[in-house]
Design a protein around this motif. Sequence first.
Motif, PDB file in Angstrom:
ATOM      1  N   ILE A   8       0.867  -1.186   0.000  1.00  0.00           N
ATOM      2  CA  ILE A   8       0.000   0.000   0.000  1.00  0.00           C
ATOM      3  C   ILE A   8       0.900   1.231   0.000  1.00  0.00           C
ATOM      4  N   ASP A   9       0.474   2.277  -0.691  1.00  0.00           N
ATOM      5  CA  ASP A   9       1.258   3.508  -0.692  1.00  0.00           C
ATOM      6  C   ASP A   9       0.320   4.713  -0.755  1.00  0.00           C
ATOM      7  N   PHE A  10       0.785   5.799  -0.167  1.00  0.00           N
ATOM      8  CA  PHE A  10       0.042   7.073  -0.127  1.00  0.00           C
ATOM      9  C   PHE A  10       0.956   8.175  -0.652  1.00  0.00           C
ATOM     10  N   HIS A  11       0.403   9.088  -1.415  1.00  0.00           N
ATOM     11  CA  HIS A  11       1.146  10.312  -1.719  1.00  0.00           C
ATOM     12  C   HIS A  11       0.206  11.503  -1.674  1.00  0.00           C
ATOM     13  N   ARG A  12       0.778  12.625  -1.260  1.00  0.00           N
ATOM     14  CA  ARG A  12       0.076  13.885  -1.245  1.00  0.00           C
ATOM     15  C   ARG A  12       0.001  14.431  -2.676  1.00  0.00           C
ATOM     16  N   LEU A  42       3.026   1.995  -8.736  1.00  0.00           N
ATOM     17  CA  LEU A  42       4.240   1.184  -8.855  1.00  0.00           C
ATOM     18  C   LEU A  42       4.865   0.942  -7.484  1.00  0.00           C
ATOM     19  N   HIS A  43       4.780   1.930  -6.593  1.00  0.00           N
ATOM     20  CA  HIS A  43       5.341   1.734  -5.246  1.00  0.00           C
ATOM     21  C   HIS A  43       4.579   0.645  -4.490  1.00  0.00           C
ATOM     22  N   ALA A  44       3.265   0.604  -4.646  1.00  0.00           N
ATOM     23  CA  ALA A  44       2.472  -0.434  -3.974  1.00  0.00           C
ATOM     24  C   ALA A  44       2.835  -1.811  -4.529  1.00  0.00           C
TER      25      ALA A  44
END
Length: 158
Positions: A8-12, A42-44
């Motif tokens: 899982i990934d989050f970005h502002r 891609l990060h997830a």
Amino acid sequence: MYRIGQGIDFHRLEEGRALWLGGIRIPHSKGCVAHSDGDVLLHAICDALLGAVALGDIGQHFPDTDDRYKNADSKILLQRCYSMVREKGYWLVNVDSTLLLQAPKIRPYVAQMQAVIARAVHMSAEDISIKATTAEQLGFIGREEGVVATANVLLQKY
Ligand code: MG
């Protein structure tokens, strides 16, 4: 022998930045704030790959304090993560992922994302599932302040 992984990934999101999702640049007024290109999807997937072989997470392998990864192309990070998986003796069977964002509409870009990701990991596009949902205007996703991606992968020992 199989192994599964999840990421899982989050970005502002901020006005005036490039929006990279699934390895492609999407025309939009906002983009992700990040040390790399900020490609949450891609990060997830990277984290799911690393998780499946218990190799930690991308923050550990590609720290955001390291200038080598400034504005990094996340497709390269994905290829590096998949190399680590291969070195552990596993092939990727399939990827299932979901993007959570309010805007823009992702469906017109899904086929291109699938093709780009498939090429990076030597798979067929039909093995790479990309789904998308809005957050029904709720919370930080609904206010277009951020974007989230989740991914699951299945690996098989070769
Ligand atoms: Mg990230």
